[in-house]
Scaffold this motif. Sequence first.
Motif, PDB file in Angstrom:
ATOM      1  N   ILE A 146      -6.925   3.575  21.681  1.00 18.80           N
ATOM      2  CA  ILE A 146      -8.518   3.380  22.688  1.00 18.80           C
ATOM      3  C   ILE A 146      -7.619   2.056  23.022  1.00 18.80           C
ATOM      4  O   ILE A 146      -7.986   1.738  23.903  1.00 18.80           O
ATOM      5  N   TYR A 151      -7.765   5.425  17.498  1.00 16.31           N
ATOM      6  CA  TYR A 151      -8.334   4.867  18.523  1.00 16.31           C
ATOM      7  C   TYR A 151      -7.258   3.606  18.580  1.00 16.31           C
ATOM      8  O   TYR A 151      -7.825   2.453  19.356  1.00 16.31           O
ATOM      9  N   TRP A 208      -6.429   7.429  13.486  1.00 23.75           N
ATOM     10  CA  TRP A 208      -6.695   6.013  13.951  1.00 23.75           C
ATOM     11  C   TRP A 208      -5.653   6.190  14.626  1.00 23.75           C
ATOM     12  O   TRP A 208      -6.189   4.901  15.273  1.00 23.75           O
ATOM     13  N   PHE A 239       0.874  -1.110  -0.555  1.00 26.32           N
ATOM     14  CA  PHE A 239      -0.016  -0.076   0.143  1.00 26.32           C
ATOM     15  C   PHE A 239       0.890   1.171   0.427  1.00 26.32           C
ATOM     16  O   PHE A 239       0.685   2.297  -0.703  1.00 26.32           O
ATOM     17  N   THR A 249      -3.101  21.860  -3.491  1.00 26.60           N
ATOM     18  CA  THR A 249      -3.505  20.313  -3.274  1.00 26.60           C
ATOM     19  C   THR A 249      -2.643  19.193  -2.858  1.00 26.60           C
ATOM     20  O   THR A 249      -2.813  18.684  -2.327  1.00 26.60           O
ATOM     21  N   LYS A 279      -1.514  -3.928  14.959  1.00 25.11           N
ATOM     22  CA  LYS A 279      -1.698  -2.430  14.077  1.00 25.11           C
ATOM     23  C   LYS A 279      -1.115  -1.192  14.804  1.00 25.11           C
ATOM     24  O   LYS A 279      -0.992  -0.243  14.283  1.00 25.11           O
ATOM     25  N   VAL A 326      -6.085  11.821   9.034  1.00 23.18           N
ATOM     26  CA  VAL A 326      -6.950  10.642   8.928  1.00 23.18           C
ATOM     27  C   VAL A 326      -5.791   9.810  10.609  1.00 23.18           C
ATOM     28  O   VAL A 326      -6.709   9.479  11.130  1.00 23.18           O
ATOM     29  N   LEU A 338       1.138   7.682  -5.342  1.00 21.36           N
ATOM     30  CA  LEU A 338       0.096   9.307  -5.398  1.00 21.36           C
ATOM     31  C   LEU A 338       0.772   9.892  -5.056  1.00 21.36           C
ATOM     32  O   LEU A 338       0.463  11.217  -5.966  1.00 21.36           O
TER      33      LEU A 338
END
Lengths: 198, 644
Positions: free
Chosen positions: A156, A153, A150, A26, A135, A170, A146, A33
């Motif tokens: 937590i 989360y 993330w 990814f 941009t 994670k 983001v 990108l």
Amino acid sequence: MKIDHSLPLEYSTEENRLKIFGFWIFLGAEIMLFATLFASYFTLYNRTGSGPNGAEIFHITPVLLETILLLTSSFTIGLGVHAMRLGRQKAMMGFFVVTLLLGLAFLGVEIFEFVTYVHEGAGLQTSAFTSILLTTLGTHGAHVTVGLFWGLYILIQVKRDGLTPETGNKSFIFSLYWHFLDVVWIFIFSFIYLKGMM
Amino acid sequence: MEFFERFAIPHPSIAIYASMVAAGLTMIAVIAGLTYFKKWGYLWREWITTVDHKRIGIMYLISALLMLFRGGVDAIMMRAQLAVPENKLLDAQHYNEIFTTHGVVMILFMAMPFIIFFMNFVVPLQIGARDVAFPRLNALSFWLFFMGAMLFNISFMVGGSPDAGWTSYFPLADGESVGSHYYMIAIQIAGIGTLMTGINFITTILKMRAPGMTLMKMPMFTWASLITSVIIVFAFPVLTVALAMGTMDLLFGTQFFTLDNGGMAMLWANLFWVWGHPEVYILILPAFGIYSEIISTFSRRNLYGYKSMVGSMVLISLLSFVVWAHHFFTMGQGAFANSIFSITTMAIAVPTGVKIFNWLLTLWKGKIEFTTPMLYSTLFIPLFTLGGVTGVMLAMSAADYQYHNTMFLVAHFHNVIIPGVVFAMLAGLTFYWPKMFGFMLNEKIGKWTAWLLSIGFLLAFMPMYVTGLDGQARRMYTYSESTGFGPLNMVSFIGAAIMAVGFVLIVYNIYYSVRYASRDISADPWDARTLEWATHTPVPEYNFAITPEVASSEALWDVKKKDHVLFKGDYEKIHMPNNSGVPFIMSCIFFAWGFSLVFSLWIPAIITTIGIFVCMTLRSFEKDHGHYISVKEIEDTESELRGA
């Protein structure tokens, strides 16, 4: 689920290993990108129309501040992952909290910077140069935003479940993401800001 | 009322109103049918929420076939309009919309899902895996693709279709109607799905192969899928950025591709083709993989030149990224740049030629058996070579000034895509049909189809080479009688009609075989060579009860000929992923998000954006450890399948 204790926590199950590998792929896509954005930037950066060019709107102070904040956050998340591997949950969470706070501060400075640009007449619609500048910076900033959610989360979940193969995995993947954003920023700093100010 | 005016179609015609009625009636029929037969629960449990690669594959297949007919109707309408000079069947605007949607639908919503269907269904079986690396992500990929396709397909009924060609060059792609908005946003949604498919399959193929299957022992289709996935991961982000920039130009007034304030329309053309040319190889390489499997199976020989097959695909994938400017030789980048791109383009003919010779040498001295898949494959070789040769003609930048934007180009790329990709899809469909559904498609109807499609193809496209060289421009909705293009265009129309008959025959073949074909077939009806034929038909949920151990690239063939043993050891409980409705729901929200953006409905757009992030948040917090299939269940399933 088979847990292999000879490996670090984040690599200890088959599923974990797949996820880390998949995330690297990814990141390959993410490199493309940002490479496309940079290529477009280099194509358009002197096409300023009736708007300002880079030298007219870039200021070293906020940019340097952003760089210091983001580079430090990359260091602290590295410490966080190190603490995780030592099994020290509190230290790990502490480093992650510091990382996210630094990220938040970075975002704050960036928003201030954007507002300044718009005030100086360099809005999204001004010229091809300002469009691609905002941009490219905005895509990086959106990634950081983001990442903040993330990371929150994950914090937590670490608090809820402790350091398990799942939360460890994670956290580690999140750290890869965060380091990647740092690398992108180094390119933005060198090839957009420094080059633009020269 | 003012609010609803934006949804009106700008250029209404009887045909569009008729399709609206037809679409409405079909929807009602589907909903009524599902309710009457009480299939809603079944549909939800077994299909919509599934994460099984085989079922996701079949859903890709169904979508691809539907889109094939959608795009086919567009094609017939175009050929009918051009059949005679100064025809009044379609007006210019309607014609523009139709060639645009034909291109987008056929490339992105027909060919792409068709190859991803094969990747989904075949690759995990071929490498002896239980599923793909990320089954849930796979479901999300499918549903994003599906919703993107649906969003694009409603455009001609709601607001108007894009009309700037499938390349959608700026400044032609202006915001006059919402057509270009549809283009940018629908393809974006589907493209994100495809990108995730690429990531998924690289991980699957590199990390989940059966023990003993080294990289150089992978079946050729798996190799093709791996290389395709790599191209997807490196090409699709370029499209993502280009589409995002285009969307911002249309919706937010940025200046990327505009004509003043520094905007640069050629940047779009460059970015589009930096993605667009690798995209062509994303389509053709899996097709090559399928031909390799079929030709080696029905020649009863190992594939000739395995290593050179792999090498040539790697070379093609690298070259595919350095040829993009050959799509606009006439746009003034100068002789030096044109020469470089000419040479790189011609260079692609070399590895492709290597592959053609390898297939011929596989056939050489083989015990060739002309089944339907083999018939397609042998028709492919000469027809595709013809397209390849005209490709080299087009690659000469000086000569391209004559060919550019003529029917010659249209003939060329259909000549590579139809015998190259479409024949491979149909050959592969016939080949894998028994593995999917437990019965074979009728061979006689299948062969009729193959011949009709080939003859129809030649009649439809060979005349275009001639009219193209004579100067008939592409994308023109009509021409005058004095040009003399009339008779040849009539031949094209007849060819297109014959192809249409061929495609209808495929549907009839499916209907006929469902009713009459024997269900009493073995798990390996073609006497094939690779692992997907080593498991039962229908394939159980877990694919292989015992993970196979592989010693060669023709694993099953060597079991038959050299006494290799694939399945060693005893049953163990199998870990499988759980079904989930989240990918479907999230993709529905994506659809609503896309629709809101198309029509600049900002409040729904913000709400749906939040909805998407809520779905991602839920996923982050979800604890989903999958489930186990016990040894007892495996034994029961296995004995039942063996008995059947």
